[in-house]
Design a protein around this motif. Structure first.
Motif, PDB file in Angstrom:
ATOM      1  N   SER A  69       0.926  -1.109   0.062  1.00 27.12           N
ATOM      2  CA  SER A  69       0.026   0.023   0.078  1.00 27.12           C
ATOM      3  C   SER A  69       0.845   1.155   0.093  1.00 27.12           C
ATOM      4  N   LYS A  70       2.017   1.208   0.992  1.00 27.85           N
ATOM      5  CA  LYS A  70       2.733   2.438   0.959  1.00 27.85           C
ATOM      6  C   LYS A  70       3.513   2.783  -0.405  1.00 27.85           C
ATOM      7  N   PHE A  71       3.816   1.934  -1.213  1.00 28.63           N
ATOM      8  CA  PHE A  71       4.377   2.399  -2.408  1.00 28.63           C
ATOM      9  C   PHE A  71       3.492   1.806  -3.775  1.00 28.63           C
ATOM     10  N   ALA A  72       2.327   1.827  -3.504  1.00 29.74           N
ATOM     11  CA  ALA A  72       1.491   1.728  -4.769  1.00 29.74           C
ATOM     12  C   ALA A  72       1.454   2.592  -5.700  1.00 29.74           C
ATOM     13  N   GLU A  73       1.831   3.894  -5.446  1.00 36.96           N
ATOM     14  CA  GLU A  73       1.895   4.618  -6.669  1.00 36.96           C
ATOM     15  C   GLU A  73       3.076   4.730  -7.330  1.00 36.96           C
ATOM     16  N   TRP A  74       4.344   4.020  -6.529  1.00 38.69           N
ATOM     17  CA  TRP A  74       5.597   3.834  -7.205  1.00 38.69           C
ATOM     18  C   TRP A  74       5.570   2.285  -7.719  1.00 38.69           C
ATOM     19  N   TYR A  75       4.539   1.571  -7.637  1.00 42.99           N
ATOM     20  CA  TYR A  75       4.749   0.163  -7.845  1.00 42.99           C
ATOM     21  C   TYR A  75       5.171  -0.099  -9.417  1.00 42.99           C
ATOM     22  N   ASP A  76       4.462   0.665 -10.358  1.00 47.39           N
ATOM     23  CA  ASP A  76       4.909   0.445 -11.742  1.00 47.39           C
ATOM     24  C   ASP A  76       6.340   0.746 -12.138  1.00 47.39           C
ATOM     25  N   ARG A  77       6.850   1.670 -11.395  1.00 51.43           N
ATOM     26  CA  ARG A  77       8.103   2.376 -11.611  1.00 51.43           C
ATOM     27  C   ARG A  77       9.048   1.100 -10.970  1.00 51.43           C
ATOM     28  N   ILE A  78       8.752   0.532  -9.904  1.00 44.28           N
ATOM     29  CA  ILE A  78       9.660  -0.549  -9.354  1.00 44.28           C
ATOM     30  C   ILE A  78       9.439  -2.021 -10.037  1.00 44.28           C
ATOM     31  N   PHE A  79       8.184  -2.045 -10.467  1.00 41.95           N
ATOM     32  CA  PHE A  79       7.837  -3.619 -11.188  1.00 41.95           C
ATOM     33  C   PHE A  79       7.293  -3.233 -12.516  1.00 41.95           C
ATOM     34  N   ALA A 129      -5.377  -0.863  -2.481  1.00 45.81           N
ATOM     35  CA  ALA A 129      -4.806   0.521  -3.178  1.00 45.81           C
ATOM     36  C   ALA A 129      -4.137   0.193  -4.522  1.00 45.81           C
ATOM     37  N   MET A 130      -3.617  -1.176  -4.596  1.00 43.36           N
ATOM     38  CA  MET A 130      -3.292  -1.869  -6.074  1.00 43.36           C
ATOM     39  C   MET A 130      -4.466  -2.178  -6.722  1.00 43.36           C
ATOM     40  N   VAL A 131      -5.432  -2.693  -6.175  1.00 41.55           N
ATOM     41  CA  VAL A 131      -6.720  -2.878  -6.942  1.00 41.55           C
ATOM     42  C   VAL A 131      -7.515  -1.645  -7.533  1.00 41.55           C
ATOM     43  N   SER A 132      -7.422  -0.782  -6.635  1.00 43.34           N
ATOM     44  CA  SER A 132      -7.906   0.545  -7.018  1.00 43.34           C
ATOM     45  C   SER A 132      -7.436   1.083  -8.295  1.00 43.34           C
ATOM     46  N   GLN A 133      -6.017   1.160  -8.183  1.00 45.37           N
ATOM     47  CA  GLN A 133      -5.252   1.533  -9.276  1.00 45.37           C
ATOM     48  C   GLN A 133      -5.708   0.666 -10.665  1.00 45.37           C
ATOM     49  N   ALA A 134      -5.881  -0.689 -10.394  1.00 43.94           N
ATOM     50  CA  ALA A 134      -5.924  -1.545 -11.624  1.00 43.94           C
ATOM     51  C   ALA A 134      -7.411  -1.160 -12.151  1.00 43.94           C
ATOM     52  N   ARG A 135      -8.436  -0.943 -11.171  1.00 38.73           N
ATOM     53  CA  ARG A 135      -9.814  -0.810 -11.696  1.00 38.73           C
ATOM     54  C   ARG A 135      -9.730   0.735 -12.402  1.00 38.73           C
ATOM     55  N   THR A 136      -9.100   1.712 -12.227  1.00 35.13           N
ATOM     56  CA  THR A 136      -9.143   2.909 -12.796  1.00 35.13           C
ATOM     57  C   THR A 136      -8.518   2.719 -14.009  1.00 35.13           C
ATOM     58  N   ARG A 137      -7.412   2.221 -14.063  1.00 35.02           N
ATOM     59  CA  ARG A 137      -6.795   2.241 -15.302  1.00 35.02           C
ATOM     60  C   ARG A 137      -7.202   1.105 -16.547  1.00 35.02           C
ATOM     61  N   ALA A 138      -8.050   0.161 -15.938  1.00 34.61           N
ATOM     62  CA  ALA A 138      -8.663  -1.075 -16.673  1.00 34.61           C
ATOM     63  C   ALA A 138      -9.959  -1.114 -16.358  1.00 34.61           C
ATOM     64  N   PRO A 139     -10.795  -0.441 -16.412  1.00 37.96           N
ATOM     65  CA  PRO A 139     -12.398  -0.697 -16.209  1.00 37.96           C
ATOM     66  C   PRO A 139     -12.967  -1.733 -16.712  1.00 37.96           C
ATOM     67  N   GLU A 140     -12.467  -2.147 -17.815  1.00 38.31           N
ATOM     68  CA  GLU A 140     -13.118  -3.299 -18.849  1.00 38.31           C
ATOM     69  C   GLU A 140     -12.431  -4.628 -17.951  1.00 38.31           C
ATOM     70  N   THR A 141     -11.702  -4.596 -17.316  1.00 39.41           N
ATOM     71  CA  THR A 141     -11.199  -5.955 -16.537  1.00 39.41           C
ATOM     72  C   THR A 141     -11.692  -5.969 -15.459  1.00 39.41           C
ATOM     73  N   GLU A 142     -12.013  -7.243 -14.816  1.00 43.11           N
ATOM     74  CA  GLU A 142     -12.587  -7.566 -13.526  1.00 43.11           C
ATOM     75  C   GLU A 142     -11.332  -7.848 -12.568  1.00 43.11           C
ATOM     76  N   PHE A 143     -11.466  -6.975 -11.273  1.00 44.22           N
ATOM     77  CA  PHE A 143     -10.469  -7.084 -10.305  1.00 44.22           C
ATOM     78  C   PHE A 143     -11.166  -7.307  -9.017  1.00 44.22           C
TER      79      PHE A 143
END
Length: 298
Positions: A69-79, A129-143
């Motif tokens: 949760s703490k680095f959710a906003e950094w997750y895609d830069r790290i991984f 926090a991760m799932v919230s980002q996923a849903r925002t970026r890909a609303p057509e995918t089920e999370f």
């Protein structure tokens, strides 16, 4: 069914989930056993009590996932999304089509890539926090916000289930094998199960291990394994942003040697298709630190 877990305990390989005003379970010898709610309600954080011969010590389960949760906003830069990983997954899916299930999907890049390619994909992750980002970026995918060991509540069957990025190591061994048994039951005939962990054969021979720092523009991500035993180890992380330490965190992981992973899957009816050290398909060497990727089918 999705329940908000507020506590867990892991003692001597046994696992306890404590749910507010509901129930708890623990795993002993790979068998799930119920814990009475009146017993759970009497446990405070940090306290311990013996139940049916198992010492239960409770801590905040949310802390186990706070690192993410703490680095959710950094997750895609790290991984970041890796075309090579996606190509590997696609190769083993072959012409089976969907649906596919991602256990521990993070911000959902691989699920959304499958969706873009016309393959039904579902992702789950325990971190909101991760799932919230996923849903925002890909609303057509089920999370779903869900423990990977509870994926059976999503139904199935699935053409492919995958768990990459060492996510599986967060499960104590009893829960991991229970999850594998659920995978076996919910795969379509000739379905594919891909699981990636670290090369625990290498790590288990060390007292500790420090990863090379992962350097990004404006940030440095630190990782280390400490307190290494055959049953578990401490995974310590830290993130520096512009030279300032943003957080330090830790979580217990549960290593399994390669031979145990293969034997355990074969005992549950799986057949090993491929065992490699990276997504380019390099051969696995237990004496070299690397990823540890298994592809199974039934």
């Amino acid at each position: 069914m999705v329940m908000k877990s507020i506590r867990e305990a892991v003692v001597g390989g046994s696992f306890v989930c404590c749910f507010p005003t509901t129930y708890g379970v623990f795993f002993r010898h790979d068998r799930e056993e119920a814990v009475p709610s009146n017993f759970l309600s009497g446990l405070d954080l940090g306290t311990a009590r013996t139940y049916q011969g198992v010492l239960i010590r409770v801590h905040d389960k949310e802390a186990a996932m706070s690192m993410y949760s703490k680095f959710a906003e950094w997750y895609d830069r790290i991984f970041p999304f890796s075309p090579g990983v996606y190509a590997f997954l696609n190769h083993h899916l072959g012409d089976r089509g969907g649906p596919v299930l991602d256990l521990g999907c993070g911000t959902g890049d691989y699920c959304s890539a499958f969706t873009r390619d016309g393959i039904q994909a579902v992702g789950l992750d325990l971190d909101q926090a991760m799932v919230s980002q996923a849903r925002t970026r890909a609303p057509e995918t089920e999370f779903h916000v869900l423990d990977m060991a509870e994926f059976r509540t999503l139904g199935g069957p699935w053409s492919m289930i995958y768990c990459i990025g060492n996510t599986a190591a967060h499960l104590p061994q009893g829960r991991f094998w229970s999850c594998v048994e659920d995978v076996a039951e919910r795969l379509l005939p000739d379905g594919v199960w891909i699981v990636q962990v670290m090369n625990w054969d290498y790590v288990l021979g060390l007292p500790s291990f420090v990863f090379p720092p992962k350097v990004m523009e404006g940030a440095v991500f630190h990782r280390a394994y400490e307190d290494i035993t055959p049953e578990s180890l401490t995974f310590r992380t830290g993130l520096d942003i512009e030279g300032r330490r943003v957080f330090d965190d830790q979580v217990r992981l549960h290593p399994l040697p390669s031979a145990d992973i293969v034997a355990g899957h074969e005992a549950r009816g799986f057949r090993l298709v491929e065992h490699v050290s990276d997504y380019a398909g390099s051969g696995f060497d237990p004496d070299v630190f690397s990823a540890n990727i298994f592809v199974f089918t039934r």
